[in-house]
Design an enzyme around this catalytic site. Sequence first.
Site, PDB file in Angstrom:
ATOM      1  N   SER A 135      39.375   9.345  20.456  1.00 10.44           N
ATOM      2  CA  SER A 135      40.105   9.931  19.324  1.00 10.44           C
ATOM      3  C   SER A 135      39.449   9.501  18.023  1.00 10.44           C
ATOM      4  O   SER A 135      38.851   8.422  17.939  1.00 10.44           O
ATOM      5  CB  SER A 135      41.559   9.445  19.342  1.00 10.44           C
ATOM      6  OG  SER A 135      42.185   9.721  18.116  1.00 10.44           O
TER       7      SER A 135
ATOM      8  N   TYR B 206      47.740   2.904  20.966  1.00  3.68           N
ATOM      9  CA  TYR B 206      46.891   4.091  21.160  1.00  3.68           C
ATOM     10  C   TYR B 206      45.477   3.821  20.640  1.00  3.68           C
ATOM     11  O   TYR B 206      44.477   4.072  21.328  1.00  3.68           O
ATOM     12  CB  TYR B 206      47.521   5.278  20.429  1.00  3.68           C
ATOM     13  CG  TYR B 206      46.784   6.585  20.612  1.00  3.68           C
ATOM     14  CD1 TYR B 206      46.776   7.231  21.839  1.00  3.68           C
ATOM     15  CD2 TYR B 206      46.093   7.173  19.554  1.00  3.68           C
ATOM     16  CE1 TYR B 206      46.105   8.434  22.013  1.00  3.68           C
ATOM     17  CE2 TYR B 206      45.422   8.379  19.716  1.00  3.68           C
ATOM     18  CZ  TYR B 206      45.431   9.003  20.948  1.00  3.68           C
ATOM     19  OH  TYR B 206      44.760  10.199  21.123  1.00  3.68           O
TER      20      TYR B 206
HETATM   21  N1  LIG Z   1      46.252  16.184  20.411  1.00  6.09           N
HETATM   22  C1  LIG Z   1      45.542  15.460  19.561  1.00  6.09           C
HETATM   23  O1  LIG Z   1      45.694  15.544  18.320  1.00  6.09           O
HETATM   24  C2  LIG Z   1      44.483  14.522  20.064  1.00  6.09           C
HETATM   25  C3  LIG Z   1      43.625  13.936  19.120  1.00  6.09           C
HETATM   26  C4  LIG Z   1      42.654  13.052  19.562  1.00  6.09           C
HETATM   27  C5  LIG Z   1      42.519  12.773  20.915  1.00  6.09           C
HETATM   28  N2  LIG Z   1      43.361  13.357  21.805  1.00  6.09           N
HETATM   29  C6  LIG Z   1      43.188  13.022  23.221  1.00  6.09           C
HETATM   30  O2  LIG Z   1      42.982  14.210  23.939  1.00  6.09           O
HETATM   31  C7  LIG Z   1      43.439  14.034  25.288  1.00  6.09           C
HETATM   32  C8  LIG Z   1      44.336  15.212  25.664  1.00  6.09           C
HETATM   33  O3  LIG Z   1      45.469  15.162  24.792  1.00  6.09           O
HETATM   34  P1  LIG Z   1      46.413  16.421  24.544  1.00  6.09           P
HETATM   35  O4  LIG Z   1      46.715  16.397  23.104  1.00  6.09           O
HETATM   36  O5  LIG Z   1      45.859  17.623  25.172  1.00  6.09           O
HETATM   37  O6  LIG Z   1      47.728  15.884  25.294  1.00  6.09           O
HETATM   38  P2  LIG Z   1      48.775  16.572  26.296  1.00  6.09           P
HETATM   39  O7  LIG Z   1      48.946  18.010  25.997  1.00  6.09           O
HETATM   40  O8  LIG Z   1      49.957  15.666  26.260  1.00  6.09           O
HETATM   41  O9  LIG Z   1      48.038  16.435  27.713  1.00  6.09           O
HETATM   42  C9  LIG Z   1      47.841  15.188  28.309  1.00  6.09           C
HETATM   43  C10 LIG Z   1      47.311  15.422  29.699  1.00  6.09           C
HETATM   44  O10 LIG Z   1      47.053  14.137  30.292  1.00  6.09           O
HETATM   45  C11 LIG Z   1      47.647  14.138  31.575  1.00  6.09           C
HETATM   46  N3  LIG Z   1      48.046  12.789  31.958  1.00  6.09           N
HETATM   47  C12 LIG Z   1      48.688  11.867  31.206  1.00  6.09           C
HETATM   48  N4  LIG Z   1      48.910  10.767  31.930  1.00  6.09           N
HETATM   49  C13 LIG Z   1      48.399  11.000  33.161  1.00  6.09           C
HETATM   50  C14 LIG Z   1      48.328  10.259  34.355  1.00  6.09           C
HETATM   51  N5  LIG Z   1      48.820   9.019  34.434  1.00  6.09           N
HETATM   52  N6  LIG Z   1      47.738  10.825  35.437  1.00  6.09           N
HETATM   53  C15 LIG Z   1      47.227  12.055  35.373  1.00  6.09           C
HETATM   54  N7  LIG Z   1      47.249  12.825  34.276  1.00  6.09           N
HETATM   55  C16 LIG Z   1      47.847  12.291  33.187  1.00  6.09           C
HETATM   56  C17 LIG Z   1      48.861  15.038  31.470  1.00  6.09           C
HETATM   57  O11 LIG Z   1      49.200  15.468  32.777  1.00  6.09           O
HETATM   58  P3  LIG Z   1      50.719  15.799  33.232  1.00  6.09           P
HETATM   59  O12 LIG Z   1      51.391  16.424  32.027  1.00  6.09           O
HETATM   60  O13 LIG Z   1      50.511  16.759  34.356  1.00  6.09           O
HETATM   61  O14 LIG Z   1      51.336  14.522  33.612  1.00  6.09           O
HETATM   62  C18 LIG Z   1      48.316  16.154  30.590  1.00  6.09           C
HETATM   63  O15 LIG Z   1      47.615  17.084  31.382  1.00  6.09           O
HETATM   64  C19 LIG Z   1      44.166  12.684  25.313  1.00  6.09           C
HETATM   65  O16 LIG Z   1      43.293  11.700  25.838  1.00  6.09           O
HETATM   66  C20 LIG Z   1      44.433  12.406  23.852  1.00  6.09           C
HETATM   67  O17 LIG Z   1      44.531  11.025  23.580  1.00  6.09           O
HETATM   68  C21 LIG Z   1      44.346  14.226  21.423  1.00  6.09           C
END
Ligand SMILES: NC(=O)c1ccc[n+]([C@@H]2O[C@H](COP(=O)([O-])OP(=O)(O)OC[C@H]3O[C@@H](n4cnc5c(N)ncnc54)[C@H](OP(=O)(O)O)[C@@H]3O)[C@@H](O)[C@H]2O)c1
Length: 238
Positions: free
Chosen positions: A127, A140
């Site tokens: 991130s 985080y």
């Molecule tokens: N959104 C942002 O602004 C942002 C910014 C910077 C970085 N990121 C990073 O981008 C990545 C994706 O984030 P997102 O925003 O797309 O979040 P999201 O929509 O909440 O998706 C998170 C994903 O991770 C999976 N997950 C979480 N814990 C898990 C576990 N224990 N085992 C297997 N799968 C797991 C969830 O699966 P289930 O729902 O099926 O459990 C879901 O598919 C993350 O690493 C986040 O830190 C996001």
Amino acid sequence: MSKGVLITGASSGLGRQLALDYHADGWRVWACGRDEGRLAELAVLGIQTLCFDTRDPAACQGAARQLDGLDLLILNAGSCEYLDELPRFDGALFARVIETNLVATGHCLAALLPQLGKGGRLAIVSSSVTWLPLPRAEAYGASKAALDYLAASLRLDLKASGIGVSLIRPGFIDTPLTARNRFTMPCLMTVAQAASATRRGLARGLHNIHYPNGFICMLRLLGALPTGLWLRLSKGLG
Ligand SMILES: NC(=O)c1ccc[n+]([C@@H]2O[C@H](COP(=O)([O-])OP(=O)(O)OC[C@H]3O[C@@H](n4cnc5c(N)ncnc54)[C@H](OP(=O)(O)O)[C@@H]3O)[C@@H](O)[C@H]2O)c1
């Protein structure tokens, strides 16, 4: 034979969009997550799905046994929880976030890295938070800062095996993860924009992929300020 990509955290948000876009481009996609219902929505489109919890080492090994080689491995699964009651430090919350974002990434690497051959690429989703300490983001940010080091170190050790490593540091993306945020998120991107920027960077074999540019520049400038000045400026954030 078409190229193969496995994406963790593909049942939602950025990972889901990446799975859809690679699939539309003709890649063989393994979309991973825990939510069977949301994975089923991808399966009906012809995307292969693997339902497992990345915190479970045996489940990660079980998923690896379903594969027959990968060109790209995107470790994207993650969660975000904020420490809201400092100075009362919630150790259980801290452990949860570190386990999901960092320790589970280790389980995925142990199981899935052997699937990448020479010319393959590993991508780790961190991130942009790691450029600038933000209030409430201790757990985080610490988990993601550790991923930055992990990726940078792996890059050195995997070079001899012909495996490239990309570290992905997005700004704010409109996903279920950020939908819970109570603050205004500057330069918020759509998942389509974020997935497109990620895929462009991976196609170019970039070591470091970060977006959107203006937001990243701002974070890097603020992150370079003397600590005392950032302490004063950050008052009221969070
Ligand atoms: N959104 C942002 O602004 C942002 C910014 C910077 C970085 N990121 C990073 O981008 C990545 C994706 O984030 P997102 O925003 O797309 O979040 P999201 O929509 O909440 O998706 C998170 C994903 O991770 C999976 N997950 C979480 N814990 C898990 C576990 N224990 N085992 C297997 N799968 C797991 C969830 O699966 P289930 O729902 O099926 O459990 C879901 O598919 C993350 O690493 C986040 O830190 C996001």
